[in-house]
Design a protein around this motif. Structure first.
Motif, PDB file in Angstrom:
ATOM      1  N   THR A 178      33.606  47.459  39.223  1.00  0.00           N
ATOM      2  CA  THR A 178      34.012  47.718  40.789  1.00  0.00           C
ATOM      3  C   THR A 178      33.239  48.947  41.148  1.00  0.00           C
ATOM      4  N   SER A 195      40.669  41.628  47.715  1.00  0.00           N
ATOM      5  CA  SER A 195      41.577  41.044  46.615  1.00  0.00           C
ATOM      6  C   SER A 195      40.604  41.164  45.304  1.00  0.00           C
ATOM      7  N   ALA A 196      41.486  41.125  44.101  1.00  0.00           N
ATOM      8  CA  ALA A 196      40.772  41.081  42.885  1.00  0.00           C
ATOM      9  C   ALA A 196      41.631  40.565  41.893  1.00  0.00           C
ATOM     10  N   PRO A 254      42.768  42.535  37.782  1.00  0.00           N
ATOM     11  CA  PRO A 254      42.797  43.661  38.295  1.00  0.00           C
ATOM     12  C   PRO A 254      42.899  44.880  36.956  1.00  0.00           C
ATOM     13  N   ASP A 260      40.103  49.036  40.060  1.00  0.00           N
ATOM     14  CA  ASP A 260      40.096  48.563  41.497  1.00  0.00           C
ATOM     15  C   ASP A 260      41.583  49.390  42.303  1.00  0.00           C
ATOM     16  N   VAL A 270      41.316  48.467  46.144  1.00  0.00           N
ATOM     17  CA  VAL A 270      41.218  47.061  46.662  1.00  0.00           C
ATOM     18  C   VAL A 270      42.823  46.845  46.990  1.00  0.00           C
ATOM     19  N   LEU A 294      46.356  42.620  44.342  1.00  0.00           N
ATOM     20  CA  LEU A 294      45.932  42.679  43.242  1.00  0.00           C
ATOM     21  C   LEU A 294      46.640  41.353  42.547  1.00  0.00           C
TER      22      LEU A 294
END
Length: 335
Positions: free
Chosen positions: A219, A284-285, A288, A292, A297, A300
């Motif tokens: 990340t 967005s991840a 996650p 994050d 972020v 998730l």
């Protein structure tokens, strides 16, 4: 060669010819038929607000002993409409829950009471060659109905199993989604049997961390060739929906195991005529991790009620508890 053997041989050749004609000599630009031009189910009563943008999720029917995705949809609804730290501030954004035909009336009524705009949509027909071992796999193609929803200039689609850490509505102000792109003149990518593409389009998504380390992804993350179909932003266009149907009609054109994700990654492939755009990594991840969250972020994507790092699972359970208490208070304030 006896008569019986000759009859069997001729019968086999006739059967092979018929099968070959069905599989390989389908007329160009064909698409599986669907009833009418509306994506709405016959008994959908949703009134769609006249806004420029929408955020949409999708819910299918559940097994009697499993309401996890229904609960997740309620949690997402709470996050987008009610929770101060994550709710959409803009007045020109509508939150939609697209429901397949198998979702119960009771669940739809609950979602409406929670504040969501519920739209029952007709299931997308799935061709005979498409199959997967994933539960409820057939209904997952119904999320493609967002491409028909031309009432909106842009739609952000998010799977229901999404935990928000901040406000998502700023994504509509990103330069990557402001302008439509012309369809590229890559003649070597014109494939047999696929319907005509629109002259311009928009499809933006996030690289799938499944290909860059899964839970151990760095990340900021690395970019990948493939995106996750659980988070994407589109400019709705019925021609793209018809194109998707035409691809689904061609056996083995894409790997059906990951269902609509494989289809979308084929249609919007990097080397194709409509290559997908990469959204900023903070939006967005998938897969996650704690980093994050630390680097903010915003969304998730994970079934955090059962998988993922314990810290993130705790966050999701707290948000679920907030949702339940919020609606209990609302009911207590009623007549």
């Amino acid at each position: 060669m006896n008569l019986k053997f000759r009859i069997l041989s001729v019968s086999f050749l006739v059967f092979a010819a018929i099968l070959l004609s069905i599989t390989y000599f389908r007329p160009k630009h064909s698409a599986p038929p669907y009833l009418g031009s509306s994506y709405r189910s016959y008994n959908s009563t949703a009134h769609l607000p006249a806004t420029d943008y929408a955020i949409a999720t999708f819910l299918t029917g559940q097994a009697k002993d499993d309401d996890s995705y229904f609960v997740a949809t309620r949690v997402l609804t709470y996050q987008l409409l009610h929770a101060e730290s994550t709710k959409c501030d803009a007045n020109n954004i509508t939150f939609l829950v697209l429901c397949s035909e198998s979702v119960s009336c009771a669940q739809k009524a609950t979602l409406r009471a929670d504040g969501a705009t519920v739209v029952q949509v007709r299931d997308v027909p799935v061709n005979w060659w498409i199959h997967s071992g994933v539960t409820r796999w057939k209904e997952q193609f119904t999320k493609l109905r967002v491409f028909e929803m031309t009432e909106y200039k842009r739609i952000l689609f998010m799977d229901a199993d999404t935990l928000l850490t901040g406000h998502i509505d700023g994504i509509f102000d990103e330069p990557e989604v402001a302008i439509l792109a012309p369809t590229l003149d890559r003649k070597n990518q014109v494939r047999w049997g696929e319907s005509q593409l629109p002259s311009q389009w928009l499809f933006a998504a996030r690289s799938d961390n499944a290909f860059t380390g899964e839970r151990k992804h760095p990340t900021p993350p690395l970019q990948a060739q493939a995106f996750s179909a659980g988070f994407f932003l589109v400019a709705p266009d019925r021609r793209i929906f018809e194109y998707l149907l035409s691809v689904m009609a061609i056996p083995r054109r894409f790997d059906p195991f990951t269902m609509e994700q494989s289809l979308l990654n084929y249609v919007f492939r990097r080397d194709g005529r409509m290559p997908w755009r990469e959204l900023g990594w903070r939006w967005s991840a998938t897969w996650p991790n704690e980093e994050d969250v630390k680097l903010e972020v915003v969304s998730l994507h994970e079934k955090l009620w059962k998988t993922g790092p314990q810290g993130l699972k705790d966050m999701w359970n707290r948000k679920k508890g907030e949702m339940l208490r919020f609606h209990e208070r609302r009911r207590g304030e009623g007549p």
